[in-house]
Enzyme design. Structure first.
Site, PDB file in Angstrom:
ATOM      1  N   LYS A  55      70.796 -13.147  26.340  1.00  0.00           N
ATOM      2  CA  LYS A  55      71.708 -12.102  25.848  1.00  0.00           C
ATOM      3  C   LYS A  55      73.075 -12.359  26.446  1.00  0.00           C
ATOM      4  O   LYS A  55      73.197 -12.919  27.545  1.00  0.00           O
ATOM      5  CB  LYS A  55      71.211 -10.722  26.300  1.00  0.00           C
ATOM      6  CG  LYS A  55      71.731  -9.599  25.458  1.00  0.00           C
ATOM      7  CD  LYS A  55      70.905  -9.453  24.194  1.00  0.00           C
ATOM      8  CE  LYS A  55      71.459  -8.420  23.255  1.00  0.00           C
ATOM      9  NZ  LYS A  55      70.567  -8.175  22.123  1.00  0.00           N
ATOM     10  N   GLY A 113      69.311   8.524  13.679  1.00  0.00           N
ATOM     11  CA  GLY A 113      70.266   7.410  13.589  1.00  0.00           C
ATOM     12  C   GLY A 113      70.224   6.830  12.190  1.00  0.00           C
ATOM     13  O   GLY A 113      69.147   6.481  11.679  1.00  0.00           O
ATOM     14  N   GLY A 157      72.416   4.225  10.968  1.00  0.00           N
ATOM     15  CA  GLY A 157      73.302   3.063  10.894  1.00  0.00           C
ATOM     16  C   GLY A 157      72.581   1.946  10.169  1.00  0.00           C
ATOM     17  O   GLY A 157      71.791   2.189   9.252  1.00  0.00           O
ATOM     18  N   ASN A 158      72.827   0.715  10.602  1.00  0.00           N
ATOM     19  CA  ASN A 158      72.199  -0.426   9.919  1.00  0.00           C
ATOM     20  C   ASN A 158      70.679  -0.279   9.890  1.00  0.00           C
ATOM     21  O   ASN A 158      70.055  -0.317   8.817  1.00  0.00           O
ATOM     22  CB  ASN A 158      72.616  -1.731  10.627  1.00  0.00           C
ATOM     23  CG  ASN A 158      71.856  -2.925  10.111  1.00  0.00           C
ATOM     24  OD1 ASN A 158      70.713  -3.164  10.508  1.00  0.00           O
ATOM     25  ND2 ASN A 158      72.434  -3.653   9.183  1.00  0.00           N
ATOM     26  N   GLY A 168      68.487   2.325  10.803  1.00  0.00           N
ATOM     27  CA  GLY A 168      67.913   3.558  10.273  1.00  0.00           C
ATOM     28  C   GLY A 168      68.051   3.665   8.766  1.00  0.00           C
ATOM     29  O   GLY A 168      67.126   4.114   8.076  1.00  0.00           O
TER      30      GLY A 168
HETATM   31  P1  NAD Z   1      74.513   1.322  14.263  1.00  0.00           P
HETATM   32  O1  NAD Z   1      75.654   1.498  15.185  1.00  0.00           O
HETATM   33  O2  NAD Z   1      74.716   0.737  12.918  1.00  0.00           O
HETATM   34  O3  NAD Z   1      73.799   2.768  14.018  1.00  0.00           O
HETATM   35  C1  NAD Z   1      73.536   3.681  15.034  1.00  0.00           C
HETATM   36  C2  NAD Z   1      73.377   5.059  14.393  1.00  0.00           C
HETATM   37  O4  NAD Z   1      72.967   5.985  15.391  1.00  0.00           O
HETATM   38  C3  NAD Z   1      74.650   5.640  13.776  1.00  0.00           C
HETATM   39  O5  NAD Z   1      74.314   6.259  12.547  1.00  0.00           O
HETATM   40  C4  NAD Z   1      75.066   6.729  14.771  1.00  0.00           C
HETATM   41  O6  NAD Z   1      75.765   7.812  14.167  1.00  0.00           O
HETATM   42  C5  NAD Z   1      73.711   7.172  15.241  1.00  0.00           C
HETATM   43  N1  NAD Z   1      73.739   7.914  16.500  1.00  0.00           N
HETATM   44  C6  NAD Z   1      74.441   7.671  17.621  1.00  0.00           C
HETATM   45  N2  NAD Z   1      74.178   8.631  18.534  1.00  0.00           N
HETATM   46  C7  NAD Z   1      73.296   9.479  17.961  1.00  0.00           C
HETATM   47  C8  NAD Z   1      72.646  10.666  18.389  1.00  0.00           C
HETATM   48  N3  NAD Z   1      72.852  11.153  19.597  1.00  0.00           N
HETATM   49  N4  NAD Z   1      71.803  11.283  17.522  1.00  0.00           N
HETATM   50  C9  NAD Z   1      71.579  10.794  16.286  1.00  0.00           C
HETATM   51  N5  NAD Z   1      72.173   9.667  15.825  1.00  0.00           N
HETATM   52  C10 NAD Z   1      73.013   9.034  16.649  1.00  0.00           C
HETATM   53  O7  NAD Z   1      73.429   0.512  15.083  1.00  0.00           O
HETATM   54  P2  NAD Z   1      72.166  -0.285  14.526  1.00  0.00           P
HETATM   55  O8  NAD Z   1      72.527  -1.705  14.334  1.00  0.00           O
HETATM   56  O9  NAD Z   1      71.547   0.478  13.423  1.00  0.00           O
HETATM   57  O10 NAD Z   1      71.209  -0.244  15.807  1.00  0.00           O
HETATM   58  C11 NAD Z   1      70.495   0.935  16.175  1.00  0.00           C
HETATM   59  C12 NAD Z   1      69.628   0.598  17.381  1.00  0.00           C
HETATM   60  O11 NAD Z   1      68.718  -0.447  17.053  1.00  0.00           O
HETATM   61  C13 NAD Z   1      70.398   0.119  18.610  1.00  0.00           C
HETATM   62  O12 NAD Z   1      69.700   0.586  19.756  1.00  0.00           O
HETATM   63  C14 NAD Z   1      70.261  -1.397  18.535  1.00  0.00           C
HETATM   64  O13 NAD Z   1      70.370  -2.006  19.806  1.00  0.00           O
HETATM   65  C15 NAD Z   1      68.852  -1.511  17.985  1.00  0.00           C
HETATM   66  N6  NAD Z   1      68.577  -2.776  17.291  1.00  0.00           N
HETATM   67  C16 NAD Z   1      69.355  -3.169  16.252  1.00  0.00           C
HETATM   68  C17 NAD Z   1      69.053  -4.349  15.587  1.00  0.00           C
HETATM   69  C18 NAD Z   1      69.858  -4.801  14.391  1.00  0.00           C
HETATM   70  O14 NAD Z   1      69.448  -5.772  13.747  1.00  0.00           O
HETATM   71  N7  NAD Z   1      70.948  -4.127  14.042  1.00  0.00           N
HETATM   72  C19 NAD Z   1      67.961  -5.143  16.003  1.00  0.00           C
HETATM   73  C20 NAD Z   1      67.165  -4.689  17.063  1.00  0.00           C
HETATM   74  C21 NAD Z   1      67.483  -3.500  17.704  1.00  0.00           C
END
Ligand code: NAD
Length: 401
Positions: free
Chosen positions: A96, A208, A210-211, A213
């Site tokens: 990482k 959540g 984002g990507n 969820g």
């Molecule tokens: P992102 O930033 O696109 O989405 C995060 C979402 O969480 C946003 O909608 C934000 O509004 C919401 N959020 C933040 N605080 C919140 C709260 N207190 N209550 C409710 N919602 C809240 O991030 P992502 O890429 O979707 O990643 C989400 C998680 O998954 C992270 O922990 C990331 O490390 C993990 N992850 C992501 C990937 C990937 O491929 N993107 C892979 C493995 C793990």
């Protein structure tokens, strides 16, 4: 954070009866790089790359641009990557990286300079057969494209296999955007099949949007109509609608129009932290680490919790839920879709190929289904939780010669 990752490994080592020396060897990173980057403007930033374990193949793991990046966080995430790649049986290790920076405070030229400087410093230690970084929080295909180009300038490697998460025109893989959410759906469906509940109806809440969820919710809705989405949250609010929500409409509102759930025209609006306490069958956590802890765990009513974020449930809360009979689908398998498709991107680059999205999705599906089955068998045979079983599975692979 590092403590949590290491505790989970130590617990699995105990279950496997590993000796101290073997356990310590897994806990320790192989190499750690910490260096300063100074931009022409004089702005200075601390950068990191931790290469945790490469027993199974080149180090693999993202690069995060965030003001709170520090050694503890990078070490923890590198350790979890080692466990993740092993749990889903990829021929890759764990690493990482990150830079302690708020990218929103840089203009595009500075962001490019910073990205290139990271590679100028690190290029002797990374590469297609050594360490293959990817995007993570606040890094994207554009940043990775600059990094690949800089790696080419420094080394003359033209395979584009030095990084994954590239733009499609620069050798990225189809299916990467949706991969983590899709993998979560596949993991949950496989688990329901194994416990004989794949034909049942469920209510589901997703924290959540984002990507991860949003793709999880959209793919779940189109592939599993019996899983009724009744609640979603972002950092502004929870939307609760027992009659059911349309994931595509929510995505359209949030992603395309940039809306906040607090302003969504339908459903009951609750505080963002109320989502975990709703009376649903399945709770998918796709926001942040430590969103369920010993402080709020007693509010959880779901019987199945899917860890889509990294470490969304702290250890005391995990133990509490497990004792209550709640099944937790662990992060290192439930959110492994992203790293699986990253591996498939690397494979395509190494072989000079471009696969169709269906081919990528099928390989992703097979990989996760196999890992869920293996985890389930271990949990059943050893009478341990799914989380412990996933770490046992990974550790077994890492310690077998
Ligand atoms: P992102 O930033 O696109 O989405 C995060 C979402 O969480 C946003 O909608 C934000 O509004 C919401 N959020 C933040 N605080 C919140 C709260 N207190 N209550 C409710 N919602 C809240 O991030 P992502 O890429 O979707 O990643 C989400 C998680 O998954 C992270 O922990 C990331 O490390 C993990 N992850 C992501 C990937 C990937 O491929 N993107 C892979 C493995 C793990």
């Amino acid at each position: 954070m590092l403590d949590t990752a290491q505790s989970l490994i130590k617990r699995a080592a105990k279950i496997l009866d590993l000796d101290q020396e073997t356990t310590q060897a897994i806990l320790k990173a192989n190499a750690e790089h910490k260096f300063d980057i100074e931009l022409q403007s004089g702005k200075k930033f601390q950068a990191y790359r931790v290469q945790h374990n490469n027993k199974r193949g080149p180090y693999k793991g993202g690069i995060r641009f965030h003001p709170q990046v520090d050694y503890d966080e990078v070490r923890a995430l590198a350790t979890l990557m080692t466990m993740k790649t092993a749990a889903v049986s990829l021929p890759m290790g764990g690493g990482k990286g990150g830079i302690a920076v708020n990218p929103k405070e840089l203009d595009k030229k500075e962001l490019e300079e910073l990205s290139r400087a990271f590679v100028k410093h690190l290029h002797p230690h990374i590469g297609p057969d050594k360490d293959v970084p990817a995007p993570d929080v606040n890094t994207n295909a554009q940043i990775i494209d600059w990094m690949v180009n800089e790696y080419e300038n420094q080394t003359e490697d033209t395979s584009h296999a030095s990084f994954t998460g590239k733009s499609i025109k620069n050798g990225g893989s189809l299916g990467r955007d949706a991969a983590t959410g899709r993998g979560g759906v596949v993991a949950l469906a496989e688990y329901l099949k194994l416990i004989g509940k794949n034909d049942q109806e469920f209510t589901m809440a997703v924290q959540g949007f984002g990507n991860v969820g949003s793709f999880f919710a959209k793919i779940a809705q189109s592939n599993h109509p019996k899983w009724k989405l009744v609640a979603v949250s972002d950092s502004s609010a929870t939307i609760y609608e027992p009659a059911g929500l349309d994931a595509k409409e929510l995505d359209e509102f949030k992603t395309k129009k940039g809306g906040k759930f607090a302003d969504f025209p339908r459903g009951k609006k609750l505080a963002e932290d109320k989502l975990i306490s709703l009376d649903v069958d399945i709770l998918a956590l796709a926001a942040l680490e430590n969103s369920v802890t010993d402080k709020n765990v007693k509010q959880v009513k779901a019987n199945i919790v899917v860890e889509l974020a990294n470490g969304p449930i702290n250890i005391p809360a995990q133990d509490y839920l497990t004792n209550q009979g709640v099944s937790i689908l662990p992060d290192i398998i439930a959110n492994s879709g992203g790293v699986i498709v990253s591996y498939l991107e690397w494979l395509q680059n190494k072989n000079g190929e471009h696969w169709k999205e269906e081919q990528v999705n099928k390989r992703l599906e097979n990989c996760i289904q196999k890992a869920v089955k293996e985890m389930f068998e271990i949990a059943k045979n050893k009478k341990i939780s799914l989380k412990e079983a996933a770490f046992v599975l990974a550790l077994k692979r890492l310690t077998s010669s």
